[in-house]
Scaffold this motif. Structure first.
Motif, PDB file in Angstrom:
ATOM      1  N   PHE A   1       5.137   7.376  -0.537  1.00 16.66           N
ATOM      2  CA  PHE A   1       3.918   7.703  -1.269  1.00 16.66           C
ATOM      3  C   PHE A   1       2.918   6.595  -0.985  1.00 16.66           C
ATOM      4  CE2 PHE A   1       6.945   9.637  -4.489  1.00 16.66           C
ATOM      5  CZ  PHE A   1       6.587  10.940  -4.236  1.00 16.66           C
ATOM      6  N   TRP A   2       1.657   6.945  -0.852  1.00 14.75           N
ATOM      7  CA  TRP A   2       0.604   5.951  -0.733  1.00 14.75           C
ATOM      8  C   TRP A   2       0.285   5.402  -2.117  1.00 14.75           C
ATOM      9  CZ3 TRP A   2      -0.750   3.747   3.588  1.00 14.75           C
ATOM     10  CH2 TRP A   2      -0.610   4.443   4.795  1.00 14.75           C
ATOM     11  N   ARG A   3      -0.205   4.184  -2.158  1.00 17.68           N
ATOM     12  CA  ARG A   3      -0.701   3.574  -3.393  1.00 17.68           C
ATOM     13  C   ARG A   3      -2.201   3.355  -3.251  1.00 17.68           C
ATOM     14  NH1 ARG A   3       3.454   0.183  -6.411  1.00 17.68           N
ATOM     15  NH2 ARG A   3       5.309   0.373  -5.143  1.00 17.68           N
ATOM     16  N   LYS A   4      -2.887   3.553  -4.340  1.00 16.95           N
ATOM     17  CA  LYS A   4      -4.325   3.268  -4.369  1.00 16.95           C
ATOM     18  C   LYS A   4      -4.605   2.547  -5.675  1.00 16.95           C
ATOM     19  CE  LYS A   4      -8.858   5.347  -3.889  1.00 16.95           C
ATOM     20  NZ  LYS A   4      -9.601   6.587  -3.680  1.00 16.95           N
ATOM     21  N   GLU A   5      -5.106   1.323  -5.557  1.00 17.04           N
ATOM     22  CA  GLU A   5      -5.401   0.501  -6.727  1.00 17.04           C
ATOM     23  C   GLU A   5      -4.191   0.408  -7.651  1.00 17.04           C
ATOM     24  OE1 GLU A   5      -8.913   2.223  -8.389  1.00 17.04           O
ATOM     25  OE2 GLU A   5     -10.083   1.846  -6.586  1.00 17.04           O
TER      26      GLU A   5
ATOM     27  N   GLU B   1       0.794  -1.223   0.000  1.00 17.53           N
ATOM     28  CA  GLU B   1       0.000   0.000   0.000  1.00 17.53           C
ATOM     29  C   GLU B   1       0.827   1.273   0.000  1.00 17.53           C
ATOM     30  OE1 GLU B   1      -2.800  -0.199   3.149  1.00 17.53           O
ATOM     31  OE2 GLU B   1      -3.788  -1.950   2.334  1.00 17.53           O
ATOM     32  N   MET B   2       2.158   1.144  -0.009  1.00 16.18           N
ATOM     33  CA  MET B   2       3.008   2.332  -0.015  1.00 16.18           C
ATOM     34  C   MET B   2       4.265   2.081  -0.834  1.00 16.18           C
ATOM     35  SD  MET B   2       4.594   2.306   3.799  1.00 16.18           S
ATOM     36  CE  MET B   2       3.540   1.270   4.762  1.00 16.18           C
TER      37      MET B   2
END
Length: 118
Positions: free
Chosen positions: A17-21, A3-4
């Protein structure tokens, strides 16, 4: 799923950084040190670097004292006007490294995988 995406870390903390999908959300940087987390834009992170430099200049007056790096606490302003941090000179140096390392790594990656690619 991860997720990051880590940007930089040291003994003071980490930035990522965050991850989304599976997409990296690079408009904001999550920075964590001690038990405090900030979610800064790149401009806010650059402002924070200026706050650190200013605080260092104001509080370096007793460089010769062996205890200064650990015992003396002072306020470090942040880009969030309602939040200041109480830090020692040793912590300030670690935070400075974390912020500068994060900005350097972001700029380097942008160059290597952006305009620097042939």
């Amino acid at each position: 799923m991860n997720e990051m995406k880590q940007i930089y870390y040291n003994d003071a903390g980490t930035s990522f950084f965050w991850r989304k999908e599976n997409e990296i959300l690079s408009d904001k940087i999550q920075m964590i040190f001690r038990e405090t987390g900030f979610y800064f834009s790149r401009q806010e992170l650059k402002h924070f670097r200026c706050c650190i430099d200013e605080s260092y200049a104001l509080n370096k007056c007793c460089e010769e004292c062996e205890l200064k790096n650990d015992c003396h606490k002072f306020l470090l302003k942040t880009p969030c006007s309602q939040i200041d941090l109480a830090v020692s000179m040793k912590e300030l140096k670690s935070i400075k490294d974390l912020v500068e390392g994060t900005l350097f790594k972001i700029d380097l990656d942008e160059y290597l995988y952006g305009e620097g690619m042939n």
